[in-house]
Design an enzyme around this catalytic site. Structure first.
Site, PDB file in Angstrom:
ATOM      1  N   TYR A   1      -2.058  -0.404  11.015  1.00  0.00           N
ATOM      2  CA  TYR A   1      -2.187  -1.074   9.703  1.00  0.00           C
ATOM      3  C   TYR A   1      -0.970  -0.781   8.831  1.00  0.00           C
ATOM      4  CZ  TYR A   1      -3.372  -1.596   4.771  1.00  0.00           C
ATOM      5  OH  TYR A   1      -3.323  -1.913   3.426  1.00  0.00           O
TER       6      TYR A   1
ATOM      7  N   THR B   1       0.820  -1.213   0.000  1.00  0.00           N
ATOM      8  CA  THR B   1       0.000   0.000   0.000  1.00  0.00           C
ATOM      9  C   THR B   1       0.853   1.263   0.000  1.00  0.00           C
ATOM     10  OG1 THR B   1      -1.529   1.250   1.396  1.00  0.00           O
ATOM     11  CG2 THR B   1      -0.092  -0.277   2.539  1.00  0.00           C
ATOM     12  N   ASP B   2       0.255   2.349  -0.496  1.00  0.00           N
ATOM     13  CA  ASP B   2       0.949   3.643  -0.437  1.00  0.00           C
ATOM     14  C   ASP B   2       0.987   4.191   0.991  1.00  0.00           C
ATOM     15  OD1 ASP B   2      -1.749   4.346  -0.154  1.00  0.00           O
ATOM     16  OD2 ASP B   2      -1.793   5.700  -1.878  1.00  0.00           O
ATOM     17  N   GLU B   3       0.198   3.586   1.909  1.00  0.00           N
ATOM     18  CA  GLU B   3       0.149   4.100   3.287  1.00  0.00           C
ATOM     19  C   GLU B   3       1.489   3.940   4.003  1.00  0.00           C
ATOM     20  OE1 GLU B   3      -3.215   3.553   5.686  1.00  0.00           O
ATOM     21  OE2 GLU B   3      -4.611   3.576   4.001  1.00  0.00           O
TER      22      GLU B   3
ATOM     23  N   LYS C   1       2.050  -3.223   7.386  1.00  0.00           N
ATOM     24  CA  LYS C   1       2.335  -3.430   5.954  1.00  0.00           C
ATOM     25  C   LYS C   1       3.791  -3.036   5.658  1.00  0.00           C
ATOM     26  CE  LYS C   1      -0.089  -4.610   3.066  1.00  0.00           C
ATOM     27  NZ  LYS C   1      -0.515  -5.945   2.544  1.00  0.00           N
TER      28      LYS C   1
HETATM   29  P1  NAD Z   1      -9.939  -7.313   2.288  1.00  0.00           P
HETATM   30  O1  NAD Z   1      -9.957  -6.973   3.737  1.00  0.00           O
HETATM   31  O2  NAD Z   1     -11.126  -7.039   1.463  1.00  0.00           O
HETATM   32  O3  NAD Z   1      -9.592  -8.863   2.107  1.00  0.00           O
HETATM   33  C1  NAD Z   1      -8.600  -9.501   2.850  1.00  0.00           C
HETATM   34  C2  NAD Z   1      -8.725 -11.004   2.625  1.00  0.00           C
HETATM   35  O4  NAD Z   1      -7.659 -11.653   3.332  1.00  0.00           O
HETATM   36  C3  NAD Z   1     -10.045 -11.600   3.145  1.00  0.00           C
HETATM   37  O5  NAD Z   1     -10.590 -12.488   2.204  1.00  0.00           O
HETATM   38  C4  NAD Z   1      -9.628 -12.329   4.413  1.00  0.00           C
HETATM   39  O6  NAD Z   1     -10.464 -13.439   4.713  1.00  0.00           O
HETATM   40  C5  NAD Z   1      -8.209 -12.754   4.049  1.00  0.00           C
HETATM   41  N1  NAD Z   1      -7.392 -13.003   5.247  1.00  0.00           N
HETATM   42  C6  NAD Z   1      -7.260 -12.178   6.321  1.00  0.00           C
HETATM   43  N2  NAD Z   1      -6.456 -12.768   7.224  1.00  0.00           N
HETATM   44  C7  NAD Z   1      -6.047 -13.959   6.692  1.00  0.00           C
HETATM   45  C8  NAD Z   1      -5.198 -14.998   7.149  1.00  0.00           C
HETATM   46  N3  NAD Z   1      -4.590 -14.936   8.344  1.00  0.00           N
HETATM   47  N4  NAD Z   1      -4.981 -16.048   6.335  1.00  0.00           N
HETATM   48  C9  NAD Z   1      -5.605 -16.137   5.129  1.00  0.00           C
HETATM   49  N5  NAD Z   1      -6.443 -15.193   4.659  1.00  0.00           N
HETATM   50  C10 NAD Z   1      -6.654 -14.113   5.437  1.00  0.00           C
HETATM   51  O7  NAD Z   1      -8.646  -6.575   1.714  1.00  0.00           O
HETATM   52  P2  NAD Z   1      -8.422  -5.879   0.278  1.00  0.00           P
HETATM   53  O8  NAD Z   1      -8.927  -4.502   0.342  1.00  0.00           O
HETATM   54  O9  NAD Z   1      -8.860  -6.800  -0.783  1.00  0.00           O
HETATM   55  O10 NAD Z   1      -6.827  -5.795   0.295  1.00  0.00           O
HETATM   56  C11 NAD Z   1      -6.035  -6.866  -0.198  1.00  0.00           C
HETATM   57  C12 NAD Z   1      -4.566  -6.518  -0.077  1.00  0.00           C
HETATM   58  O11 NAD Z   1      -4.298  -5.323  -0.799  1.00  0.00           O
HETATM   59  C13 NAD Z   1      -4.117  -6.247   1.353  1.00  0.00           C
HETATM   60  O12 NAD Z   1      -2.818  -6.786   1.509  1.00  0.00           O
HETATM   61  C14 NAD Z   1      -4.067  -4.731   1.461  1.00  0.00           C
HETATM   62  O13 NAD Z   1      -3.109  -4.316   2.386  1.00  0.00           O
HETATM   63  C15 NAD Z   1      -3.658  -4.377   0.039  1.00  0.00           C
HETATM   64  N6  NAD Z   1      -4.103  -3.053  -0.410  1.00  0.00           N
HETATM   65  C16 NAD Z   1      -5.441  -2.736  -0.398  1.00  0.00           C
HETATM   66  C17 NAD Z   1      -5.848  -1.496  -0.891  1.00  0.00           C
HETATM   67  C18 NAD Z   1      -7.300  -1.091  -0.912  1.00  0.00           C
HETATM   68  O14 NAD Z   1      -7.602   0.040  -1.295  1.00  0.00           O
HETATM   69  N7  NAD Z   1      -8.245  -1.949  -0.568  1.00  0.00           N
HETATM   70  C19 NAD Z   1      -4.900  -0.592  -1.375  1.00  0.00           C
HETATM   71  C20 NAD Z   1      -3.539  -0.941  -1.328  1.00  0.00           C
HETATM   72  C21 NAD Z   1      -3.157  -2.192  -0.869  1.00  0.00           C
HETATM   73  O1  DAU Z   2      -4.204   3.930   0.361  1.00  0.00           O
HETATM   74  C1  DAU Z   2      -4.394   2.545   0.294  1.00  0.00           C
HETATM   75  C2  DAU Z   2      -5.252   2.078   1.446  1.00  0.00           C
HETATM   76  O2  DAU Z   2      -6.593   2.486   1.147  1.00  0.00           O
HETATM   77  C3  DAU Z   2      -5.204   0.577   1.688  1.00  0.00           C
HETATM   78  O3  DAU Z   2      -3.905   0.195   2.029  1.00  0.00           O
HETATM   79  C4  DAU Z   2      -6.185   0.160   2.763  1.00  0.00           C
HETATM   80  O4  DAU Z   2      -6.220  -1.255   2.868  1.00  0.00           O
HETATM   81  C5  DAU Z   2      -7.578   0.642   2.392  1.00  0.00           C
HETATM   82  O5  DAU Z   2      -8.480   0.358   3.429  1.00  0.00           O
HETATM   83  C6  DAU Z   2      -7.557   2.144   2.115  1.00  0.00           C
HETATM   84  O6  DAU Z   2      -7.295   2.870   3.351  1.00  0.00           O
HETATM   85  P1  DAU Z   2      -8.013   4.264   3.711  1.00  0.00           P
HETATM   86  O7  DAU Z   2      -7.957   4.427   5.157  1.00  0.00           O
HETATM   87  O8  DAU Z   2      -7.488   5.355   2.855  1.00  0.00           O
HETATM   88  O9  DAU Z   2      -9.531   3.905   3.185  1.00  0.00           O
HETATM   89  P2  DAU Z   2     -10.925   4.254   3.849  1.00  0.00           P
HETATM   90  O10 DAU Z   2     -11.950   3.917   2.825  1.00  0.00           O
HETATM   91  O11 DAU Z   2     -11.067   3.712   5.213  1.00  0.00           O
HETATM   92  O12 DAU Z   2     -10.863   5.853   3.987  1.00  0.00           O
HETATM   93  C7  DAU Z   2     -10.698   6.678   2.829  1.00  0.00           C
HETATM   94  C8  DAU Z   2     -10.769   8.141   3.274  1.00  0.00           C
HETATM   95  O13 DAU Z   2     -12.111   8.431   3.701  1.00  0.00           O
HETATM   96  C9  DAU Z   2      -9.883   8.486   4.449  1.00  0.00           C
HETATM   97  O14 DAU Z   2      -9.402   9.816   4.300  1.00  0.00           O
HETATM   98  C10 DAU Z   2     -10.811   8.418   5.652  1.00  0.00           C
HETATM   99  C11 DAU Z   2     -12.140   8.865   5.055  1.00  0.00           C
HETATM  100  N1  DAU Z   2     -13.337   8.249   5.690  1.00  0.00           N
HETATM  101  C12 DAU Z   2     -13.403   6.890   5.758  1.00  0.00           C
HETATM  102  C13 DAU Z   2     -14.483   6.276   6.342  1.00  0.00           C
HETATM  103  C14 DAU Z   2     -14.548   4.765   6.437  1.00  0.00           C
HETATM  104  C15 DAU Z   2     -14.389   9.051   6.144  1.00  0.00           C
HETATM  105  O15 DAU Z   2     -14.340  10.288   6.034  1.00  0.00           O
HETATM  106  N2  DAU Z   2     -15.466   8.439   6.705  1.00  0.00           N
HETATM  107  C16 DAU Z   2     -15.555   7.076   6.847  1.00  0.00           C
HETATM  108  O16 DAU Z   2     -16.568   6.591   7.404  1.00  0.00           O
END
Ligand code: NAD
Ligand code: DAU
Length: 335
Positions: A149, A122-124, A153
């Protein structure tokens, strides 16, 4: 090619499995623990595909992981605890899955002579940018994570590189921005706001609503991962972004307008602790080296995502009526 996908029942993992089965001739084993975020309903469309197999298990369980690694050529590692707000409430499981789980996979990859280990990050990990600056994250940006988180990562990224440097494991890493699209768990901003707006419930905007995220349509992310797996140089990192920076207020306004709902649903709530101000990605490396760029504009992507949520109300309702309820109430109060 046979690949082990971890976390394939989550949001990005399930979209990746659909993308691969449609666009490549690879075979997939999906290892997923099925936590609150894992949902086999996401994979209904391909559950009988002969190129797909599901195994329920934990990435921290070295026995299961070793057994599966022996059957594949490459790994694409998605499995993680992914939600920042939950990492504030319960940090320990983030360390267990994201750090320990990644190390267990790396060790098994090494022992089973895996050809390439691709780590989805992630970019975080880079911390926060100034709100008004033009600076973006790139592959040279130093790590500065702020939430449990992002710290977990960051630790996992360091372990992947350590296995490359110390033991010669062939790896690649992608650090990408906020994905959105079908099957995203409704704790994340877009599906949460779409769900609440449809039910005329308030949209909880954290703090002043000015924190910016860069939104990337999930199919674009899937294509980037496939290109890096195929052609990315071992030991390299690629930043992946959607060129679509939006703040919380803009996101709420876009969703309310698309659904014909009033702006009065926007409610400013207590800020997330340690809320990073801005993320933005310079993706010129992957564009130059692998010819990738985001294809889906924010306008197209958000329209498709909103429509998907409207067409799949049952999917959302199943989640809303499950254990998610407890989390929602703790975070935002009664629905
Ligand atoms: P998600 O939370 O939707 O899915 C996570 C999945 O991992 C689920 O199916 C869960 O059951 C599985 N899991 C959790 N713990 C586990 C374990 N111990 N063993 C096996 N499986 C397990 O997450 P996502 O949003 O699809 O993100 C997927 C990956 O991408 C993550 O590594 C996250 O850090 C990364 N990522 C997500 C975003 C985003 O915007 N969603 C952005 C950048 C990076
Ligand atoms: O940047 C990549 C990341 O994006 C991933 O690594 C994470 O797995 C993914 O969850 C996501 O993280 P964020 O924290 O950026 O996503 P989220 O949707 O929780 O929040 C997006 C923005 O919206 C953030 O600035 C917080 C704000 N927010 C979020 C929620 C859930 C609100 O204002 N209200 C809310 O209820």
């Amino acid at each position: 090619m046979k690949i082990l996908v971890t976390g394939g029942a989550g949001f990005i993992g399930s979209n990746f499995i659909y993308w691969v089965l449609k666009n490549r001739d690879w075979e997939i084993i999906n290892l997923d623990k099925l936590t609150y975020a894992g949902n086999l309903e996401n994979l209904k469309g391909i559950e009988n595909d002969p190129r797909y197999n599901f195994v329920q298990g934990d990435v921290c369980d070295s026995h299961t992981v070793n057994e599966l690694m022996a059957k594949v050529d490459c790994v694409v590692h998605f499995a993680a605890e992914s939600h920042v707000d939950r990492s504030v409430l319960e940090p320990a499981v983030f360390v267990e899955t994201n750090v320990v789980g990644t190390q267990v996979l790396l060790q098994a990859a090494l022992e089973n002579k895996i050809k390439k280990f691709h780590h989805v990050s992630t970019d975080e990990v880079f911390g926060a940018l100034e709100l008004d600056g033009s600076k973006k994250f790139n592959e040279e940006t130093p790590y500065n994570p702020h939430s449990p988180y992002s710290a977990s990562k960051a630790a996992s990224d360091h372990l992947v590189r350590a296995y490359g440097d110390t033991f010669g494991l062939e790896y690649t890493i992608t650090n990408c921005s906020n994905n959105y699209g079908p099957y995203q768990f409704p704790e994340k901003i877009i599906p949460l706001f779409v769900t609440n707006a449809q039910e005329d419930k308030s949209l909880p905007i954290y703090g002043d609503g000015k924190a910016v995220r860069d939104y990337l349509y999930v199919d674009d992310h899937c294509e980037a991962i496939a290109l890096v797996l195929e052609n990315g140089k071992a030991g390299e990192t690629y930043c992946v972004g959607g060129d679509s920076e939006k703040n919380g207020i803009e996101m709420a306004e876009t969703i309310l307008k698309a659904l014909g709902k009033p702006k009065s649903l926007m409610t400013f709530v207590k800020d997330r602790p340690g809320h990073d101000r801005r993320y933005a990605i310079d993706h010129s490396k992957i564009t130059k080296e692998l010819g990738w760029k985001p294809r889906v504009t924010f306008e197209e992507g958000i329209a498709k995502t909103i429509q998907w949520n409207l067409d799949n109300k049952g999917w959302v309702e199943n989640i809303l009526s499950g254990e998610y309820q407890k989390y929602y109430e703790k975070q935002y109060g009664a629905r």
